[in-house]
Scaffold this active site. Structure first.
Site, PDB file in Angstrom:
ATOM      1  N   ASP A   1       0.818  -1.221   0.000  1.00 48.54           N
ATOM      2  CA  ASP A   1       0.000   0.000   0.000  1.00 48.54           C
ATOM      3  C   ASP A   1       0.850   1.269   0.000  1.00 48.54           C
ATOM      4  O   ASP A   1       0.406   2.318   0.496  1.00 48.54           O
ATOM      5  CB  ASP A   1      -0.954   0.045   1.213  1.00 48.54           C
ATOM      6  CG  ASP A   1      -1.781  -1.202   1.334  1.00 48.54           C
ATOM      7  OD1 ASP A   1      -2.275  -1.658   0.297  1.00 48.54           O
ATOM      8  OD2 ASP A   1      -1.922  -1.709   2.460  1.00 48.54           O
TER       9      ASP A   1
ATOM     10  N   GLY B   1      -4.009  -4.056  -4.442  1.00 43.85           N
ATOM     11  CA  GLY B   1      -4.977  -3.006  -4.722  1.00 43.85           C
ATOM     12  C   GLY B   1      -4.231  -1.775  -5.179  1.00 43.85           C
ATOM     13  O   GLY B   1      -3.574  -1.120  -4.388  1.00 43.85           O
ATOM     14  N   HIS B   2      -4.254  -1.504  -6.485  1.00 43.04           N
ATOM     15  CA  HIS B   2      -3.517  -0.368  -7.005  1.00 43.04           C
ATOM     16  C   HIS B   2      -4.490   0.690  -7.505  1.00 43.04           C
ATOM     17  O   HIS B   2      -5.263   0.448  -8.419  1.00 43.04           O
ATOM     18  CB  HIS B   2      -2.573  -0.807  -8.135  1.00 43.04           C
ATOM     19  CG  HIS B   2      -1.440  -1.638  -7.627  1.00 43.04           C
ATOM     20  ND1 HIS B   2      -0.557  -2.301  -8.440  1.00 43.04           N
ATOM     21  CD2 HIS B   2      -1.043  -1.906  -6.364  1.00 43.04           C
ATOM     22  CE1 HIS B   2       0.321  -2.942  -7.692  1.00 43.04           C
ATOM     23  NE2 HIS B   2       0.042  -2.721  -6.438  1.00 43.04           N
TER      24      HIS B   2
ATOM     25  N   PRO C   1      -9.306  -0.613   8.076  1.00 43.68           N
ATOM     26  CA  PRO C   1      -8.438   0.502   8.475  1.00 43.68           C
ATOM     27  C   PRO C   1      -6.998   0.005   8.562  1.00 43.68           C
ATOM     28  O   PRO C   1      -6.750  -1.092   9.070  1.00 43.68           O
ATOM     29  CB  PRO C   1      -8.935   0.903   9.868  1.00 43.68           C
ATOM     30  CG  PRO C   1     -10.073   0.020  10.187  1.00 43.68           C
ATOM     31  CD  PRO C   1     -10.253  -1.002   9.108  1.00 43.68           C
TER      32      PRO C   1
ATOM     33  N   LYS D   1       2.305   2.388  -5.019  1.00 35.99           N
ATOM     34  CA  LYS D   1       3.023   1.949  -6.218  1.00 35.99           C
ATOM     35  C   LYS D   1       2.242   2.246  -7.492  1.00 35.99           C
ATOM     36  O   LYS D   1       2.824   2.567  -8.525  1.00 35.99           O
ATOM     37  CB  LYS D   1       3.300   0.444  -6.147  1.00 35.99           C
ATOM     38  CG  LYS D   1       4.245   0.063  -5.033  1.00 35.99           C
ATOM     39  CD  LYS D   1       4.448  -1.443  -4.967  1.00 35.99           C
ATOM     40  CE  LYS D   1       3.261  -2.213  -4.475  1.00 35.99           C
ATOM     41  NZ  LYS D   1       2.873  -1.988  -3.084  1.00 35.99           N
TER      42      LYS D   1
ATOM     43  N   GLN E   1       2.133  -5.852  -3.144  1.00 37.82           N
ATOM     44  CA  GLN E   1       2.460  -5.973  -1.715  1.00 37.82           C
ATOM     45  C   GLN E   1       3.784  -5.229  -1.435  1.00 37.82           C
ATOM     46  O   GLN E   1       4.084  -4.267  -2.116  1.00 37.82           O
ATOM     47  CB  GLN E   1       2.509  -7.445  -1.263  1.00 37.82           C
ATOM     48  CG  GLN E   1       1.145  -8.138  -1.281  1.00 37.82           C
ATOM     49  CD  GLN E   1       0.766  -8.696  -2.625  1.00 37.82           C
ATOM     50  OE1 GLN E   1       1.548  -9.364  -3.289  1.00 37.82           O
ATOM     51  NE2 GLN E   1      -0.454  -8.438  -3.067  1.00 37.82           N
TER      52      GLN E   1
HETATM   53  P1  IMP Z   1      -2.659 -12.705   1.545  1.00 36.32           P
HETATM   54  O1  IMP Z   1      -1.721 -12.131   0.545  1.00 36.32           O
HETATM   55  O2  IMP Z   1      -4.105 -12.446   1.222  1.00 36.32           O
HETATM   56  O3  IMP Z   1      -2.381 -14.143   1.842  1.00 36.32           O
HETATM   57  O4  IMP Z   1      -2.402 -11.928   2.932  1.00 36.32           O
HETATM   58  C1  IMP Z   1      -1.189 -12.074   3.676  1.00 36.32           C
HETATM   59  C2  IMP Z   1      -0.767 -10.748   4.295  1.00 36.32           C
HETATM   60  O5  IMP Z   1      -0.410  -9.839   3.251  1.00 36.32           O
HETATM   61  C3  IMP Z   1      -1.857 -10.044   5.113  1.00 36.32           C
HETATM   62  O6  IMP Z   1      -1.226  -9.349   6.179  1.00 36.32           O
HETATM   63  C4  IMP Z   1      -2.435  -9.046   4.134  1.00 36.32           C
HETATM   64  O7  IMP Z   1      -3.036  -7.955   4.789  1.00 36.32           O
HETATM   65  C5  IMP Z   1      -1.181  -8.649   3.384  1.00 36.32           C
HETATM   66  N1  IMP Z   1      -1.440  -8.151   2.028  1.00 36.32           N
HETATM   67  C6  IMP Z   1      -1.744  -8.876   0.939  1.00 36.32           C
HETATM   68  N2  IMP Z   1      -1.881  -8.087  -0.133  1.00 36.32           N
HETATM   69  C7  IMP Z   1      -1.640  -6.834   0.275  1.00 36.32           C
HETATM   70  C8  IMP Z   1      -1.590  -5.568  -0.388  1.00 36.32           C
HETATM   71  O8  IMP Z   1      -1.775  -5.432  -1.602  1.00 36.32           O
HETATM   72  N3  IMP Z   1      -1.305  -4.501   0.407  1.00 36.32           N
HETATM   73  C9  IMP Z   1      -1.039  -4.619   1.709  1.00 36.32           C
HETATM   74  N4  IMP Z   1      -1.060  -5.776   2.369  1.00 36.32           N
HETATM   75  C10 IMP Z   1      -1.361  -6.874   1.664  1.00 36.32           C
END
Ligand code: IMP
Length: 430
Positions: free
Chosen positions: A13, A40-41, A303, A16, A223
């Site tokens: 987040d 989420g971009h 949040p 990017k 991520q």
């Molecule tokens: P997963 O990728 O859904 O398995 O989640 C694993 C961890 O990565 C969790 O803490 C999510 O909140 C975090 N996470 C996954 N995708 C994102 C992203 O695009 N932004 C921020 N955190 C993410």
């Protein structure tokens, strides 16, 4: 010809999407190389907001957009996203979108397993996005995944489904869940194959052709480094490698892929989901950053946890990704603060640490050592020239550079794509 990798250097987040969009104007090809629709971009282009999850950001500008083999693809989510983005006037055709035929699929059973596990884990939950990302990567590594190209070979698909369900139905039985019917899954897959197969191909080959034709590439990370499966705050991480080296593996471009790596950071830190976060704020400063920065998840609406900039973690992220320069986002969010803290080390059991420890307890126990800088208490919103920044904002940026050991290439001062301060244009440098 310049090939650039953009990765998050914190917990995701970082913003990017804006940097990728800004840079994709000069790139010919935009490539996703890991993750899935957990990303989420958000892009704001000419006043229109585009929320992308799986599609590469280049799609909005009509650039050749490639979903590499390192990505896990939920074809139903892809269908919904293509519809949402097409409805905003973006053309999505096989001319512009290519999906690796050897990318693993996310199936409904992966999403269900992700959510069942999280619900059963109680306090120990990871706080995943619940999209099935982890279970899909598990099946890939365990050699029982169904991949995009498998949908084209209908004769061998039932056998693959049987192999997959031998594992999943045993698991589901143990969890007291309904078993998955193989024939129903086959029918679902055949139905959705019409949506995804027109885009499927060996993208490594397309990328090579583009490379030989002298095209420039932008590799779009999702991520962040602290969510990397090897280098992040394991087990509170995602299931892919999020660091820059994955750009080569997750696309098939190989080591020739990269000229310049940009690490994107916020001027502070955020995290969604569980896991350690040494500089987290639980006070009104944390609330102010959350409200000023609109820190709510793009994908889940959760949040975000907020805290001070952690120079130790960012320095590590820079090292393991070979970052050449930083993009510092959301500087304007800090405009109202009297003073700012930067974490420059940790204390643990009476010892000073200048790297983040590996153990789960130690990660939770470390106390940040802070350096305090005066705030600038004036608006930086929309500033596009470094010289026009308040002196204390300049000092903050310069201090970040010293602490993390690489220069700042770009500073972002609003969500609008034009509101950037370019200190060093990576395209000019490379
Ligand atoms: P997963 O990728 O859904 O398995 O989640 C694993 C961890 O990565 C969790 O803490 C999510 O909140 C975090 N996470 C996954 N995708 C994102 C992203 O695009 N932004 C921020 N955190 C993410």
């Amino acid at each position: 010809m310049t090939n650039i990798v953009i990765i998050g250097a914190q917990w995701g987040d970082e913003g990017k999407g804006k940097i990728v969009d800004w840079m994709s104007e000069k790139a010919d090809v935009v490539v996703r190389f890991q993750g899935g629709h957990n990303a989420g971009h958000t892009l704001v282009v000419d006043g229109t907001t585009y929320k992308l999850s799986l599609l590469p950001s280049g799609i909005v500008r009509g650039k050749l957009s490639v979903v590499g083999n390192g990505v896990v693809v939920d074809p139903w989510a892809l269908k919904d996203e293509m519809k949402r983005i097409s409805d905003l006037g973006v053309k999505i055709t096989p001319e512009v979108l290519r999906i690796a035929e050897n990318a693993a699929l996310i199936l409904p059973l992966h999403r269900e397993l992700d959510q069942m596990r999280e619900a059963a884990a109680g306090k120990g939950k990871i706080g995943t996005t619940g999209r099935g990302i982890g279970p899909a990567y598990e099946d890939k590594v365990a050699r029982r995944a169904i991949r995009v190209g498998d949908l084209a070979e209908r004769e061998s698909l039932p056998g693959k489904i049987e192999r997959l369900l031998a594992h999943h139905n045993a698991l589901r039985k143990g969890m007291g869940e309904a078993l998955v019917d193989g024939e129903a899954l086959y029918r679902q897959l055949i139905e959705i194959s019409e949506v995804i197969l027109p885009f499927a191909e060996p993208v490594w080959k397309t990328l090579d052709e583009q490379y030989k034709a002298g095209k420039s590439f932008l590799f779009e990370g999702a991520q962040g480094s602290m969510l990397d499966n090897d280098y992040g705050t394991y087990p509170f991480v995602t299931s892919s490698n999020t660091i820059a080296g994955q750009a080569a593996v997750g696309s098939g471009m190989g080591m020739k892929a990269v000229d310049h790596v940009i690490g994107v950071v916020k001027a502070y830190t955020t995290r969604v989901g569980s896991g350690p976060f040494p500089t987290e704020l639980f006070d009104e400063t944390g609330d102010l950053i959350r409200s000023e920065g609109h820190e709510f998840g793009t994908v889940t609406g959760r949040p975000r946890r907020t805290g001070w900039f952690d120079a130790v973690l960012v320095r590590q992220a820079i090292t393991v990704s070979g970052v050449h320069g930083l993009a510092v986002m959301k500087l304007d969010v800090l405009d109202k603060l009297d003073e700012l803290k930067i974490c420059v080390g940790y204390e643990h059991k009476g010892k000073r640490l200048d790297t983040y420890p590996m153990g789960l307890n130690a990660q939770a126990e470390v106390k940040p050592v802070y350096e305090t800088l005066p705030g600038w208490k004036s608006s930086t919103f929309g500033i596009r020239d470094f010289a026009r920044l308040p002196e204390n904002a300049k000092k903050y940026i310069r201090r970040l550079e010293e602490l993390v050991g690489v220069p700042v290439d770009v500073i972002s001062t609003s969500p609008e794509r034009e509101d950037v301060i370019i200190i060093r244009d990576p395209y000019a440098k490379a």
